[in-house]
Design an enzyme around this catalytic site. Structure first.
Site, PDB file in Angstrom:
ATOM      1  N   LYS A  86     -23.831 -30.996   2.804  1.00 48.54           N
ATOM      2  CA  LYS A  86     -22.822 -29.970   3.096  1.00 48.54           C
ATOM      3  C   LYS A  86     -21.600 -30.590   3.781  1.00 48.54           C
ATOM      4  CE  LYS A  86     -25.326 -26.616   1.484  1.00 48.54           C
ATOM      5  NZ  LYS A  86     -24.932 -25.836   0.318  1.00 48.54           N
ATOM      6  N   GLU A 108     -19.916 -18.506   4.880  1.00 52.83           N
ATOM      7  CA  GLU A 108     -21.226 -17.880   4.774  1.00 52.83           C
ATOM      8  C   GLU A 108     -22.257 -18.989   4.935  1.00 52.83           C
ATOM      9  OE1 GLU A 108     -19.707 -19.202   2.268  1.00 52.83           O
ATOM     10  OE2 GLU A 108     -21.371 -20.310   1.369  1.00 52.83           O
ATOM     11  N   SER A 376     -31.067 -34.040  -0.531  1.00 53.88           N
ATOM     12  CA  SER A 376     -29.819 -33.380  -0.130  1.00 53.88           C
ATOM     13  C   SER A 376     -29.701 -33.151   1.371  1.00 53.88           C
ATOM     14  CB  SER A 376     -29.675 -32.047  -0.863  1.00 53.88           C
ATOM     15  OG  SER A 376     -30.839 -31.249  -0.669  1.00 53.88           O
TER      16      SER A 376
HETATM   17  C1  LIG Z   1     -30.395 -29.317   2.431  1.00 57.01           C
HETATM   18  C2  LIG Z   1     -29.901 -28.406   1.364  1.00 57.01           C
HETATM   19  N1  LIG Z   1     -30.061 -28.761   0.081  1.00 57.01           N
HETATM   20  C3  LIG Z   1     -29.635 -27.976  -0.922  1.00 57.01           C
HETATM   21  C4  LIG Z   1     -29.027 -26.762  -0.666  1.00 57.01           C
HETATM   22  C5  LIG Z   1     -28.603 -25.923  -1.834  1.00 57.01           C
HETATM   23  O1  LIG Z   1     -27.233 -25.907  -2.039  1.00 57.01           O
HETATM   24  P1  LIG Z   1     -26.547 -26.580  -3.286  1.00 57.01           P
HETATM   25  O2  LIG Z   1     -27.304 -26.168  -4.508  1.00 57.01           O
HETATM   26  O3  LIG Z   1     -25.161 -26.072  -3.256  1.00 57.01           O
HETATM   27  O4  LIG Z   1     -26.617 -28.055  -3.107  1.00 57.01           O
HETATM   28  C6  LIG Z   1     -28.844 -26.330   0.658  1.00 57.01           C
HETATM   29  C7  LIG Z   1     -28.186 -25.053   0.966  1.00 57.01           C
HETATM   30  O5  LIG Z   1     -28.089 -24.601   2.063  1.00 57.01           O
HETATM   31  C8  LIG Z   1     -29.293 -27.186   1.696  1.00 57.01           C
HETATM   32  O6  LIG Z   1     -29.142 -26.834   2.988  1.00 57.01           O
END
Ligand SMILES: Cc1ncc(COP(=O)(O)O)c(C=O)c1O
Length: 411
Positions: A86, A108, A376
């Site tokens: 993020k 949000e 992520s």
């Molecule tokens: C650690 C993490 N991975 C993935 C996501 C999913 O978001 P996105 O599909 O936009 O990567 C989030 C959303 O809050 C998240 O906190």
């Protein structure tokens, strides 16, 4: 409108009249920044000095041995400042806010990661900050609420609708319509009206650029498959963008919740439960009933618990360029535990979806194959959920003792 954009039949810009000038301003600022090489240089500089870029690509030697199949690599977005990908998006948007001369940001948040990242960016750049968060998410992610408030943000609980991410987005849009002169809406994923899908994926593309360079430097070839979890789609688009033009299979993993046949999931592209529609400013696959009402979604991972999905991913699905799968809550918790024990890595429950799918497929792949899993985010934020799911008795007695202490304290 000066500009709108479709990906196949998906995307567009379905916004109230009142927001048109603000979107125009944003489109102009983004286009100017993208055409200015010094902007990307400034972005990379702040990401390497304030966050932790380039994030490493870790060889998961023990998991590779355990499955006896492909060489498994993990792209470490968990090592970003604030613990998830993020940061890539919010710092980029923060630089744009400075260019536009605005002084307040709103956002949000679902899992709270995007809220913490936005509050952090606001503290760093000196912006006022308001975060909208569904009441249900506030209850399951209170440590993140604590940090947002410590960082100086106001966190507003959203009690309308199903009280999760989609409701928080609606509230943030309402705020923006009333305060657009000084306020920028930092959308957290590659969804929403143009330019958000394109702008968020542009900032997240730093993941794919690095991953491609790192794997070719280390292995002198490309991976066979890349796995990423899919909430709104930003981390997936980020890493996939590095391999879109290559013969690399791209696998997006959605929240299978309690199972696709139970209806309690958040799989828009891997299930048959979604239909094309327009909501929250854009056209994509939404989990909706036959009357167009948004359905309730479920996932152990708050960040994947969303009815819509990036229009760019919907188009990549239609084109057959990305394969979409889902992992259930149970599979995710198993993959989470295995990753901790074998590698000492603590994926966020969202990221553990990508691990779960990779683990399902690894035994059928060859030793010649290479796969990359996008981690992520880090899983520290999920301690309450994981401890509950694993029914850890020591954690439970620790919490009960702590609660007793609070009850008996004079404050
Ligand atoms: C650690 C993490 N991975 C993935 C996501 C999913 O978001 P996105 O599909 O936009 O990567 C989030 C959303 O809050 C998240 O906190």
């Amino acid at each position: 409108m000066i500009e709108t954009k479709y990906y196949g039949e998906f995307g567009g810009s379905f916004i109230p009249e009142i927001l048109v000038p603000t979107f125009d301003q944003l489109v102009n600022a983004f286009n100017a920044a993208r055409n200015d090489p010094s902007f990307w240089a400034e972005y990379v500089d702040i990401m390497s000095t304030y966050s932790c870029r380039p994030t490493p690509l870790t060889f998961a030697e023990n998991l590779t041995r355990y499955f006896g199949g492909p060489r498994i690599y993990v792209k470490r977005e968990d090592l970003n400042h604030t613990g998830a990908h993020k940061a890539n998006n919010v710092m980029g948007q923060g630089l744009l806010v400075k260019r536009m001369g605005k002084t307040r940001v709103i956002a949000e948040t679902g899992a709270g990661q995007h809220g913490v990242a936005t509050a952090t960016m606001a503290a760093k750049f000196g912006f006022e900050c308001t975060i909208y968060m569904g009441q249900v998410d506030i209850e399951r992610q209170s440590p993140n609420v604590f940090w947002m408030e410590r960082l100086g943000a106001e966190v507003i609980p959203v009690k309308d609708g199903t009280r999760i991410l989609k409701d928080a987005i609606n509230e943030a849009l309402r705020d923006w319509s009333a305060n657009m002169d000084n306020t920028h809406y930092v959308l957290g994923t590659a969804c929403g009206a143009h330019p958000y899908p394109e702008m968020v994926s542009y900032f997240q593309s730093i993941i794919g650029k690095e991953a491609r360079k790192q794997i070719t430097e280390r292995e002198h070839r490309l991976p066979s498959r890349v796995y990423a979890c899919v909430g709104g789609g930003s981390n997936a688009l980020g890493i996939f963008s590095g391999f879109l033009d290559d013969p690399v299979e791209l696998v997006g993993v959605e929240a299978g919740g309690k199972g696709l046949d139970t209806g309690l999931h958040a799989s828009r592209l891997a299930s048959r439960d979604a239909a094309i529609g327009v909501a929250q400013g854009y056209k994509t696959y939404f989990l909706q009933d036959s009357e167009g009402q948004m359905r309730e979604t479920h996932s152990v991972a708050a960040g994947l618990d969303y009815v819509g999905v990036s229009p760019i991913l919907s188009n990549l699905k239609e084109q057959g360029r990305v394969r979409f799968e889902s992992a259930t809550d149970t599979e995710v918790l198993d993959a989470f535990s295995l990753t901790l024990k074998k590698e000492g890595l603590v994926p966020a429950l969202e990221s553990a979806h990508a691990f779960a799918q990779a683990f399902k497929e690894a035994p059928d792949m060859s030793r010649e194959d290479i796969i990359i899993i996008n981690q992520s985010g880090r899983g520290d934020k999920d301690i309450f959920l994981v401890a509950d799911a694993l029914a850890d008795p020591e954690w439970r007695s620790f919490i009960i003792k702590k609660a007793e202490e609070y009850k008996n304290s004079k404050k």
